[in-house]
Design a protein around this motif. Structure first.
Motif, short mmCIF file in Angstrom:
data_model
loop_
_atom_site.label_atom_id
_atom_site.label_comp_id
_atom_site.label_asym_id
_atom_site.label_seq_id
_atom_site.Cartn_x
_atom_site.Cartn_y
_atom_site.Cartn_z
N LYS A 119 96.66 -54.23 99.71
CA LYS A 119 96.11 -52.99 99.15
C LYS A 119 95.41 -52.13 100.22
O LYS A 119 94.99 -51.02 99.94
CB LYS A 119 95.11 -53.33 98.04
CG LYS A 119 95.77 -53.73 96.73
CD LYS A 119 96.28 -52.49 96.01
CE LYS A 119 96.80 -52.76 94.65
NZ LYS A 119 97.21 -51.57 93.91
N ALA A 131 86.90 -54.53 97.08
CA ALA A 131 88.02 -54.43 96.14
C ALA A 131 87.56 -54.45 94.69
O ALA A 131 86.67 -55.22 94.33
CB ALA A 131 88.98 -55.59 96.38
N PHE A 167 89.21 -55.52 91.87
CA PHE A 167 90.28 -56.22 91.17
C PHE A 167 89.82 -56.56 89.75
O PHE A 167 88.63 -56.71 89.50
CB PHE A 167 90.64 -57.52 91.90
CG PHE A 167 91.19 -57.31 93.29
CD1 PHE A 167 92.00 -56.22 93.57
CD2 PHE A 167 90.91 -58.20 94.30
CE1 PHE A 167 92.52 -56.02 94.85
CE2 PHE A 167 91.42 -58.02 95.57
CZ PHE A 167 92.23 -56.92 95.85
N SER A 168 90.78 -56.72 88.85
CA SER A 168 90.46 -57.17 87.50
C SER A 168 90.57 -58.69 87.43
O SER A 168 91.36 -59.29 88.17
CB SER A 168 91.45 -56.59 86.49
OG SER A 168 91.46 -55.20 86.56
N THR A 225 95.69 -56.88 90.36
CA THR A 225 95.68 -55.45 90.62
C THR A 225 97.06 -54.94 90.21
O THR A 225 98.04 -55.67 90.29
CB THR A 225 95.37 -55.15 92.10
OG1 THR A 225 95.37 -53.74 92.29
CG2 THR A 225 96.38 -55.77 93.04
N SER A 226 97.12 -53.70 89.73
CA SER A 226 98.43 -53.23 89.27
C SER A 226 99.28 -52.81 90.47
O SER A 226 98.76 -52.47 91.53
CB SER A 226 98.27 -52.04 88.32
OG SER A 226 97.77 -50.94 89.03
#
Length: 206
Positions: free
Chosen positions: A57, A64, A66-67, A143-144
């Protein structure tokens, strides 16, 4: 070269899920379907894998956003502070679903995220993603692979995703065509729910 594994969302094959979970446990990176766009994920407990995703990324890991993809609400409570009743009602009403909820993190966060006051939590309405997390036994950091600039085809077609990512990740799951709309992000860390990004999930319920 990544493995390309077909898994049907209606009834995910336990053997195929187990193969992917083994890759995650060994620090591999996996692209998998959600109820929105395809996600790039790794095991939350694997530092090297987390660093790899941050590098892909182009960001520092401690910066970051991130989910954490969780299996259910009890899974969420492992990583966030005591959830108040009003917040719990929102989560219960909306999940599983196409939302990312920002919540205050607790002391159980992996060391890489300790400095963060809040974390983004996802419980996608996708049986493949939920089964991966359930079998893994802890969340997937995700992450998408969504391209913010253009709605390009590779975000939805698993074969095109594989073409683009086959030399970067370890597994690409073909779970059918994905969506090209990301999740709706709702911040629940303040006094009132705040919509950060409007995506696939309806904001009317807030």
């Amino acid at each position: 070269m990544a493995k390309f594994i077909k898994i049907y969302p209606d009834n995910p094959n336990a053997k195929e899920i187990a193969k992917v979970v083994t890759v995650l446990r060994n620090g591999g990176l996996v692209i998998y379907p959600t109820d929105t766009v395809y996600g790039l994920g790794c095991d939350i407990t694997n530092t090297k894998a987390l660093e790899k995703i941050a590098r892909i990324k182009g960001i520092k890991l401690d910066k970051a956003n991130f989910s954490f993809v969780c299996h259910d609400l009890s899974n969420i409570s492992d990583y966030v502070k005591q959830i108040e009743t009003a917040t719990f009602k929102i989560l219960k009403r909306s999940l599983p679903g196409p939302y990312t909820f920002i919540l205050p993190g607790n002391n159980n966060l992996p060391k890489e995220f300790k400095k963060k006051k809040t974390v983004g939590i996802r419980v996608p309405d996708n049986s493949i993603a939920l089964e991966l997390v359930r079998q893994l036994g802890n969340p997937i950091v995700s992450t998408s692979i969504y391209d913010e600039d253009t709605l390009v085809e590779y975000t939805t077609d698993p074969e095109l995703i594989f073409e683009k990512w086959q030399n970067i990740v370890d597994v690409v799951i073909d779970g059918g065509f994905g969506d090209n709309q990301p999740s709706t992000i709702i911040d629940l860390s303040g006094p009132e729910p705040e919509v950060i990004r409007e995506g696939k999930g309806s904001i009317d319920i807030f």
